[in-house]
Design an enzyme around this catalytic site. Structure first.
Site, PDB file in Angstrom:
ATOM      1  N   CYS A  45       0.702  -1.153  -0.103  1.00 46.07           N
ATOM      2  CA  CYS A  45      -0.162  -0.040  -0.201  1.00 46.07           C
ATOM      3  C   CYS A  45       0.763   1.370   0.256  1.00 46.07           C
ATOM      4  CB  CYS A  45      -0.923  -0.022   1.236  1.00 46.07           C
ATOM      5  SG  CYS A  45      -1.931  -1.372   1.505  1.00 46.07           S
ATOM      6  N   THR A  46       1.891   1.223   0.683  1.00 45.97           N
ATOM      7  CA  THR A  46       2.861   2.370   0.690  1.00 45.97           C
ATOM      8  C   THR A  46       3.390   2.922  -0.463  1.00 45.97           C
ATOM      9  OG1 THR A  46       3.538   1.861   3.086  1.00 45.97           O
ATOM     10  CG2 THR A  46       5.066   3.232   1.810  1.00 45.97           C
TER      11      THR A  46
END
Ligand code: BEZ
Length: 212
Positions: A45-46
């Site tokens: 997600c980062t």
């Protein structure tokens, strides 16, 4: 609720990292990429949110606003944004909805009972300026999405909304396109596609991209 192509994207009000968002009002006349991720402070997600931030100019060119969502609270989003900025060498320049009460997750069916418990799966909704859903995607938690592909689909939608064409496999902006099968009037074809077309088969007619 199962949302399908052509449905009106449900409206909502929710907190975000950039203040409260009343969705339809916030969307205005823009195209929207509404995308959910399982959780803050997770590696894939980062990278996804960092990459999306780097696409700011590409989104702007296409009149697109990005809107991320997970069920993490606002405080977590603010801390995570600092981490994304630092680790991905960017600045998050779009809001992240803090959907702790699952308003958005429920409306958009983003929590799947056989996937991660209590976390939104990786979904993408592309929504046009009339608020119609034009693309839906659902990805597994372990696979980061291809945001260039999302831009490619938006290019295709914006082109095919205005010209009687469709885009073939792996098409990229500038490549040849196909004339829609419903267009049979040769006078209209000549007027719409002055560069002509190549009929590989009567149903497979390739022509240079008309807006180039
Ligand atoms: C990630 O974003 O890295 C991730 C999130 C949930 C499950 C697995 C990976």
């Amino acid at each position: 609720m199962t949302l399908r192509l052509g449905d009106i994207a449900p409206d909502f009000s929710q907190e975000s990292s950039e203040g409260p968002i009343h969705f339809h009002e916030w969307a205005g006349d823009s195209w929207i990429v509404l995308f959910s991720h399982p959780a803050d402070f997770t590696p894939v997600c980062t990278t996804e949110l960092g990459y999306t931030a780097k696409l700011k100019d590409e989104f702007a060119k296409r009149n697109v606003k990005a809107l991320a969502v997970s069920v993490d609270p606002l405080e977590s989003h603010h801390k995570w944004i600092s981490d994304i900025n630092e680790t991905q060498n960017t600045r998050v320049n779009f809001p992240i909805l803090a959907d702790a009460d699952k308003t958005v997750a429920t409306l958009y069916d983003m929590i799947h009972p056989n996937s991660l418990a209590n976390a939104t799966v990786r979904t993408v909704f592309v929504i046009d300026p009339t608020k119609k859903i034009r693309l839906t995607l659902t990805y597994p938690a372990s696979t980061g999405r291809n945001f260039n592909e999302i831009l490619r689909v938006i290019d295709s939608l914006q082109l095919t909304d205005h010209h009687k064409v469709a885009t073939p496999a792996n098409w990229q902006d500038g490549d040849d396109v196909v004339i829609v099968p419903s267009l049979q009037d040769e006078a209209e074809i000549a007027q719409r596609f002055p560069k002509g077309y190549n009929a590989v088969r009567p149903y497979l007619r390739l022509t240079p991209q008309p807006n180039k």
